[in-house]
Scaffold this active site. Structure first.
Site, mmCIF file in Angstrom:
data_model
loop_
_atom_site.group_PDB
_atom_site.id
_atom_site.type_symbol
_atom_site.label_atom_id
_atom_site.label_comp_id
_atom_site.label_asym_id
_atom_site.label_seq_id
_atom_site.Cartn_x
_atom_site.Cartn_y
_atom_site.Cartn_z
ATOM 1 N N GLU A 63 32.162 19.257 42.160
ATOM 2 C CA GLU A 63 31.830 20.416 42.990
ATOM 3 C C GLU A 63 33.139 20.890 43.625
ATOM 4 O OE1 GLU A 63 29.158 22.395 43.581
ATOM 5 O OE2 GLU A 63 30.625 23.506 44.754
ATOM 6 N N GLU A 112 21.757 34.101 41.121
ATOM 7 C CA GLU A 112 20.628 33.233 41.463
ATOM 8 C C GLU A 112 19.562 34.015 42.221
ATOM 9 O OE1 GLU A 112 22.325 29.805 43.341
ATOM 10 O OE2 GLU A 112 23.290 29.140 41.503
ATOM 11 N N ASN A 138 21.644 33.692 49.451
ATOM 12 C CA ASN A 138 22.339 32.744 48.584
ATOM 13 C C ASN A 138 23.586 32.245 49.296
ATOM 14 O OD1 ASN A 138 24.185 31.925 46.114
ATOM 15 N ND2 ASN A 138 22.059 31.958 45.439
ATOM 16 N N GLU A 179 16.445 24.127 40.580
ATOM 17 C CA GLU A 179 16.659 23.752 41.975
ATOM 18 C C GLU A 179 15.882 24.653 42.936
ATOM 19 O OE1 GLU A 179 20.884 23.990 42.494
ATOM 20 O OE2 GLU A 179 20.939 26.163 42.400
ATOM 21 N N GLU A 201 25.065 27.304 34.477
ATOM 22 C CA GLU A 201 23.901 27.628 35.280
ATOM 23 C C GLU A 201 23.836 29.156 35.307
ATOM 24 O OE1 GLU A 201 22.119 26.168 39.513
ATOM 25 O OE2 GLU A 201 24.110 27.057 39.537
ATOM 26 N N HIS A 256 30.879 14.750 38.020
ATOM 27 C CA HIS A 256 30.524 15.941 38.792
ATOM 28 C C HIS A 256 31.708 16.385 39.638
ATOM 29 C CE1 HIS A 256 28.228 18.059 42.196
ATOM 30 N NE2 HIS A 256 28.201 18.836 41.154
ATOM 31 N N HIS A 300 28.451 25.279 36.776
ATOM 32 C CA HIS A 300 27.436 25.853 37.665
ATOM 33 C C HIS A 300 28.100 26.814 38.657
ATOM 34 C CE1 HIS A 300 23.631 23.362 36.993
ATOM 35 N NE2 HIS A 300 24.429 23.164 35.971
ATOM 36 N N GLU A 301 27.359 27.855 38.992
ATOM 37 C CA GLU A 301 27.829 28.930 39.884
ATOM 38 C C GLU A 301 29.058 29.646 39.329
ATOM 39 O OE1 GLU A 301 27.698 25.717 41.484
ATOM 40 O OE2 GLU A 301 25.595 25.921 41.943
#
Lengths: 711, 711
Positions: free
Chosen positions: A424, A181, A203, A517, A511, A422, A492-493
C-alpha cells in the site's frame, strides 16, 4: 473548373495560389473505410476550414455523427483545423496471437486500417490519425511524427468527439480524476446532469470535474438495440481519458486528466495518443467477447513469460475490510517509521497478519489446492497510514514484530503455496519509488512472485491526480521494474486498465472500480456485477475479490451493519463472469469451512481459459458465460442476474459433440434472495452433452455456477 | 490585587475563572536572555492577547523591535495568538567541535538557551520556541512536540517577523522560489520596491513572488554601523525561507516557498522548523567569522568521514560556458534516450568531453598537483536537455561514444587524479531519483568520489519549486544516498545552504548564487565577490569556480562578447576570500600555461584550513582574509575590492612570533583595471614575520593573494 473563391481573389502570388488551391482541394477530402465484414463503415472528412471529422455507421445506420478530431495545444496553435490531407495509407491485417493468460487461447487481430496524414500549412506541422476498423469496432489514435515544427508540446485538451445521435441509455460513472469506485448509474444521457450529485458518493480520494463528466469504459445502448462501448487502449505516457457529455447534442467530448498546472500532457515527438475505442454491436454478448482493446495494445515486451502464472488465492483481507481485525499492530496514533520502536508499543490484539493466523490461511489454501495467500497489514506503518498526506508512510520491507516473514514463506512454500506481497503506497508515489528496488529485492529473496499495490488517498505531490500523466508513468514504471524482478502486479486504486496486460502480461489484475470491499462499506447494487463486465472489464481483468459466503457483515464485526447484496450462488458465478487470471476467494476460511460443498466450485474453477462463450447478456440485467479451462476438456459456466431474478436458458452446444460430461450445478436454493435469504443454495449433479439445454431459476440478485467435467 | 476585567465578570465558574486568571497572568510573561558576553539581550513577551513577540538589543541598542512569532495553519486555528506560557527552560552550553573540513580546526559552540513552552488553551495545543543566544547572534526555532491535538498539520504561512527599526542599507536579492542567481542590489530598504523590477534579470527558472520579496542570507547595515545578517540554519523537511519586506514599518516577514497547492509545508509532530538566525556585530569581520549557522546544525550523521576530502580541480566546463565547445556530442534536435543510436548520428565536432581532451585536463591536473577533473557533457542526452520539461532527459550512466569512462578513470587514477562525476538533472527530479542508485553504482565502480549535481530549469512536476519542501526533501535524499555510497556532493541550482554540511559533511559545495559562469553570460558587478561572503556564503561553501585568467571571453568564442569583471590578481584572491573545501581552477589549461607564475598560487593554496582571520571587511567594498592551511604552518591571504580600488593595509600579527616566512605576493600590476587591463599582475617575494605590516594597492575590481610559507 470553377476555382474556389479564394483562388479567384488571389492574383499576385501564383505559386501560393496553386498551393492554396491544391490544399483546398485536399481539404475537401473524404475517405471511407470498411470493417472486414463490411458491417462498420467509417467516413473521415476534412471540412472547408480544414477541420477533420469522422463518422461511423453500423449495418447502414449511423452510430456516430460527424465528430471532431484534433488537439488543443498550450502556447502554440492548435491541431484542430486548417489541415489539408497529404496522404492516406491503407492496409489490412489478419493475424492471431496467444495471450499469456486469457479468456481464449488465441486472439484474432483482423482489421482494415486507414492512416491519414494531415498537414497544417500555416504551421508546417503534421498530424497523423490512424484508424483501425475491426468487425467489432473502431480504434483510432493520433500520431505525432518527428518534425522540425513539433518537437515538445503541451496538450491543453484533446478535442476528440464521439457524437452520438440520440439520448441513449448509458451505464455511467461520474467523471473523476482520482477514482472509479462509484456505483454505476443506469440512465438516459439526458438524465446524467440531474443524477450526478447523488452519483458522487464519498471516496478516500476523489475529484469529479463536471456535472456531465463521465468515465470510460462507457457502455451505451441505443433505442434500436445497438450497443456502443467507448474506452481507450494502450494508455502510456499520456493522461487518462474521460468524457464530457454535451447533453443538448449528445456529443461526448474528450476530457483529459490535468496535472497540477491544469495542463493535460507533456509530449515529445515522435509519439502518439492512446487508441480511442468504440466497440459496436447489436448483440450485447459481442461487446463482452470483443478483443479490440487488447488487439490495439503492443505485443508483450516481456520475452520470458514463464514466471507469469494464473493465481487463485485467499488472503488476510476481508477480516480487516469488515473490521473484524486490523491492519495495524498497535493503536498508537501519529507514528514515525524512523523513530517508532514497536517493541515498546502495546500491541492492539486485533492485528490480522500474525504468523499463527497467516498459517491458518496457508493451511486452508494448501488443503483446497489454491495457489497463494495475500497478506495485508504485514508491514510497519499502518497505524496512521491514511489521509495524512504523509510522505514516508511505509518502507515496504519491515514486518511487524508478530509477522515472521522468513518462517511464513518457508511454511507456505513447503505446502506449495506462495505468499502475495502487499504494497500500500497511500498515494505517496515518490516514497514508493524510493523503496521499490529494496522492496522487490525482499520479495525475490523470500520467493514472493506477486504484489498487490494500493494507492488509497490523495496522490503526493498534491496537485497530481491518480489519472494524470505523472501517475500513468508511475504505474508503468512499477510494472516495468516488477517485470525485471519477475514479479506480477495487481494494482489497486491505480488507473483503470486499457489492455496493457498484453504488453505487460505481469499486470495480472487491477481494481479501478467498486470492488467487493464496498459490500462491507454499505453494500453495492444487486445489479453491479451484471454491469462491470460491460464497463470496467472492457479494459482488462479486475481483482473483484468475489466469494463472500457470509453476507451478514455483522457476523464478523457487530458494529458493521453492512450487507453483501448477492446470493452465495451468485458469488460462485462471478469466478466465471468476472474474468481475471487472478481470483480471490475473499471470505474467511472459518466461513468456507461451513460451506465446503459450495466451496468445491471455487476449488475447481480455473482462472485461465482456452475458450469463452457468452451465452446470455444484457447489461444491468444478466449475463451467462461459459469458459473452457486452459489445457483442459472441462467447462465452467457462470450466470448472474440483477435484483429481479430470472430464468436462464442455455444450450450446451459448445461441448464436444458425442462426449459426456458431469455437470455440477451450484444454484440459488428455494427462497433465495440477495437481501432476505442469500445463503440458500442447492447443488445438483447431472450428465450433460452438447445437446443439453438447461433452464435454471436465478433468485433476485442471484445466479448459478456450473462445472462441466468431461467423463 | 486588581483582577483583570475578565476575571471580575466571570462569577459562575470559579474553576474556569481561576484558570483564566492564571492564564492571564502567564500571558503577560516576559522572559529575558543574554548572550554569554552580555552584549546581546533577547526579550520575549506574551501580549495581552497571547501573541508572542521577541525583541533583540545589541550593546544596549535595540536591533529588532517587538517581532511576532508563530505560524498560520491550513484548516485549523493558527499558532499565532491565544497563548499562555506554561514553562521556560534555560540552559547554557559551551563546547567545541571539529568540522571535517572547514575554515578553522575547532569551532566553539557557546550559547545561553531559553525554551519557552506556549500553550493555546482554546485548542489544547503546545508550541515551543527555542532561543539560543550566542555572542555573535540569535538563533530560534519552533518546535512542535508530539501531542494529541497536533499530529499532522499544514503550514499556510510562517508568521515570524524580524522587525527592523529603520531604513537600513541592505545587500539583497529578489525573493524567488526558484533561483538566487541574481546580482546583489545594494540599497536602503525603502528603495527595494523601486529597484525590484530591474533586479529581476532572466534566469532558466525563476519565480519572484513580490515587489518587496527578499532572499536570505540578507545582509544589513544600520546607520550606526551595526551589521545584521538574517538567514536560516538546518533546513530539513521544511520549505525554504524568504522575507517579505514591509517597506512602511521595515519589518521583514517570513515568506515560505509554496507547493503546487500554495501550501507551505506538510509537517508531523514531533518536528521543528529550521532555525531562524540573526547574526549581529558592529564589526563586519565578525559576520564573516560567525559560526552560528553551523553551530545550529546537528552534528555529523556520517560516522566514518575518512573518504571526505578537500578537492581542488580543473574541469571541462568553462569552454562550454563560454561557447567554445559543447556539452552535446551531436547537434541533433529532439532526441529520445530510449531510441537514439549515437553511432548513426553525425558528431558535431565541438564536443568538449572527448577522451583525448579530458586526458589533457588530467595531465594538467597531475602536473600541478590538483586533486580532480570535472567532466561535464560526458553522458548522453545533452542535445535537448534544457527547457523542454522533458522527464527522461538523462540516464546518468551512458557515456557519449567519444568518452571512454573506463580508460579515463584508469588514466586519471594512474596519475593520482580523480574524475568528478556530473549529474545534470534538468530539474527532472523523479527521473534522477529513479536512476540514482545505478548512477552511484557506476561511480563506485569507476572510482569517482564526488558528483556535481545540477537542477537547471523548472522543476518537474511543474508546480513544485526549487525551494519548496518537496525539493528540499529531494536534495537531502540525494545527500543521504550519496553518503551511503561514500560520494561527495556539490549541488548546483539546489537550495542555498543552511549549514547542513555540518550534518552531512559530504555536502562539499553548492552553487545557489550567481557564480563565475555569469561572467560569460554578460558579466557580474565588480563588487560581486565583496558581497557574496556576507550573503550566500553565510550558509556554507560555494562552488564559485574562480580562477579565470582570460577575461576577454571572445578569445574562446568570437560570438561571445562577455567580459569577466575582475583582475587576474583578484581571481587568485578568491581562493582565500570565498571559502570552499572544493575549489575549481575554472579556466582552460591552455590559458593557465601562459600564466604559470600566477597559477602557482592556485597550485599552492589549500582548500581546508586550521585557522582564519578576517583582516579587513566591508560588504560591497572590500575584504581581506588570512587563513592557515590544515596541518600546515603556512598562511594564505586574499584581498578583494570593488570597482573603486583601494589600498589594503594589514598586519601579519597572526603569524607565529619570532618565525620567518617567505611571502609571495600576487598583486595587481601597474595600470591594472577589471575592465581595461585585467591581466596586469605583478609577483614579488619578501620575508615577513608577525611584526610585518603590509600596504598593498588594489586596482579597481582587483585585489591580491599572498602565500606565506614558513622558512
Amino acid at each position: 473548373m470553377n476555382l474556389p473563391r479564394i483562388c479567384r481573389r488571389s492574383v499576385r502570388r501564383p505559386l501560393l495560389l496553386l498551393l492554396l488551391c491544391l490544399s483546398w482541394g485536399a481539404a475537401r477530402a473524404e475517405e471511407q473505410l470498411q470493417s472486414p465484414n463490411k458491417q462498420l463503415t467509417l467516413r473521415v472528412d476534412l471540412a472547408a476550414d480544414g477541420v477533420p471529422t469522422y463518422r461511423l455507421s453500423y449495418k447502414g445506420k449511423p452510430v456516430l455523427n460527424a465528430s471532431r478530431l484534433g488537439l488543443e495545444l498550450q502556447g502554440t496553435p492548435s491541431l484542430t483545423n486548417g489541415f489539408v490531407q497529404t496522404s492516406a495509407e491503407r492496409k489490412s491485417i489478419d493475424e492471431s496471437w496467444n495471450p499469456v493468460l486469457g479468456e481464449v487461447k488465441t486472439i484474432r487481430n483482423h482489421y482494415n486500417e486507414l492512416a491519414l496524414t494531415l498537414t497544417q500549412p500555416a504551421t508546417k506541422r503534421v498530424l497523423r490519425v490512424r484508424f483501425r476498423l475491426f468487425d467489432d469496432g473502431l480504434g483510432f489514435r493520433y500520431e505525432f511524427p518527428r518534425q522540425p515544427e513539433l518537437a515538445y508540446f503541451v496538450v491543453k485538451e484533446e478535442k476528440t468527439q464521439f457524437a452520438l445521435n440520440g439520448d441513449h441509455k448509458a451505464f455511467w460513472l461520474p467523471g473523476d480524476y482520482d477514482t472509479q469506485e462509484y456505483e454505476t448509474v443506469t440512465s438516459n444521457l439526458s438524465q446524467v446532469r440531474g443524477l450526478m450529485k447523488a452519483a458522487i458518493t464519498g471516496n478516500a480520494s476523489q475529484h469529479p470535474f463536471s456535472p456531465t463528466g463521465l468515465q470510460t469504459p462507457l457502455m451505451l445502448k441505443r433505442p434500436d438495440g445497438v450497443y456502443l462501448n467507448i474506452h481507450e487502449a494502450a494508455l502510456v505516457d499520456y493522461s487518462c481519458l474521460s468524457l464530457e457529455l454535451d447533453d443538448k447534442t449528445f456529443a461526448l467530448n474528450a476530457h483529459l486528466t490535468p496535472d497540477a498546472q491544469g495542463n493535460k500532457g507533456n509530449l515529445q515527438t515522435p509519439c502518439q495518443s492512446p487508441w480511442r475505442t468504440v466497440i459496436v454491436s447489436d448483440k450485447a454478448a459481442d461487446i463482452l467477447e470483443s478483443k479490440l482493446v487488447l488487439n490495439l495494445n503492443e505485443p508483450s515486451k516481456i520475452k520470458d513469460t514463464s514466471w507469469i502464472k494464473p493465481t487463485k488465492y485467499v488472503g488476510v483481507w476481508w477480516e480487516m475490510i469488515t473490521g473484524k481485525s486490523s491492519w495495524s499492530y498497535t493503536n498508537q496514533e501519529n507514528i514515525k517509521l524512523d523513530s517508532i520502536d514497536y517493541a515498546k508499543v502495546k500491541p492492539n490484539g486485533t492485528h490480522g497478519a500474525t504468523t499463527a493466523h497467516v498459517k491458518e490461511y496457508i493451511d486452508f489454501a494448501a488443503l483446497h489446492k489454491l495457489d497463494a495467500v495475500l497478506v495485508e497489514g504485514w508491514n510497519t506503518g499502518w497505524e496512521d497510514w491514511f489521509g495524512k498526506h504523509k510522505e514516508y508512510v511505509f518502507d515496504f520491507v519491515t514486518p511487524y514484530p508478530d509477522f515472521d516473514i522468513e518462517e511464513l514463506n518457508r511454511y507456505a512454500h513447503g505446502k506449495g503455496i506462495k505468499l502475495i506481497m502487499h504494497h500500500e503506497t497511500s498515494g505517496s508515489t515518490r516514497n514508493y519509488e524510493r523503496h521499490l528496488e529494496a522492496a522487490f529485492q525482499l520479495m525475490n529473496k523470500h520467493g514472493y512472485d506477486a504484489v498487490k499495490t494500493g494507492y488509497v488517498g490523495d496522490v503526493l505531490p498534491l496537485g497530481e491526480y491518480h489519472y494524470s500523466q505523472w501517475l500513468i508513468n508511475h504505474y508503468n514504471y512499477v510494472l516495468e521494474k516488477a517485470a525485471e524482478h519477475h514479479i506480477m502486479v495487481n494494482g489497486h486504486e491505480a488507473v483503470r486498465p486499457t489492455g496493457l496486460s498484453r504488453t505487460y502480461p505481469n499486470l495480472i489484475g487491477n481494481e479501478a472500480a467498486r470492488g467487493t470491499e464496498f459490500q462491507a462499506f454499505g453494500g453495492s447494487n444487486p445489479d453491479h456485477c451484471t454491469i462491470l463486465p460491460f464497463t470496467r472489464l472492457i479494459g482488462g481483468p479486475m481483482d473483484y475479490t468475489p466469494g463472500i459466503f457470509e453476507m451478514d457483515v455483522s457476523k464478523y464485526n457487530p458494529n458493521n451493519k453492512s450487507h453483501v447484496n448477492s446470493t452465495l450462488a451468485q458469488q460462485l458465478s462471478l469466478y466465471v463472469t468476472m474474468y481475471s487470471p487472478l481470483q480471490m476467494a475473499a471470505d474467511l476460511p472459518e466461513t468456507y469451512n461451513k460451506f465446503l460443498d459450495a466451496f468445491q466450485f471455487i476449488e475447481d474453477v480455473p482462472v485461465d481459459w482456452d475458450d469463452t462463450h457468452v451465452l446470455e447478456a444484457e447489461p444491468g440485467d444478466y449475463l451467462t458465460i461459459a469458459r473452457k479451462g486452459k489445457g483442459s476438456a472441462n467447462w465452467f459456466i457462470g450466470s448472474t442476474c440483477d435484483e429481479n431474478g430470472r430464468t436462464s436458458s442455455i444450450k450446451l452446444d459448445f461441448l464436444k459433440p458425442g462426449k459426456k460430461y458431469e455437470a455440477t450445478i451450484y444454484a440459488d436454493g428455494p427462497g433465495a434472495h440477495y437481501a432476505k435469504n442469500p445463503q440458500a443454495y442447492a447443488i445438483r449433479k447431472l450428465t450433460v452433452t452438447s445437446k443439453t439445454k438447461l433452464s435454471q431459476l436465478c433468485a433476485p440478485g442471484g445466479g448459478y455456477a456450473i462445472s462441466v467435467v468431461a467423463k
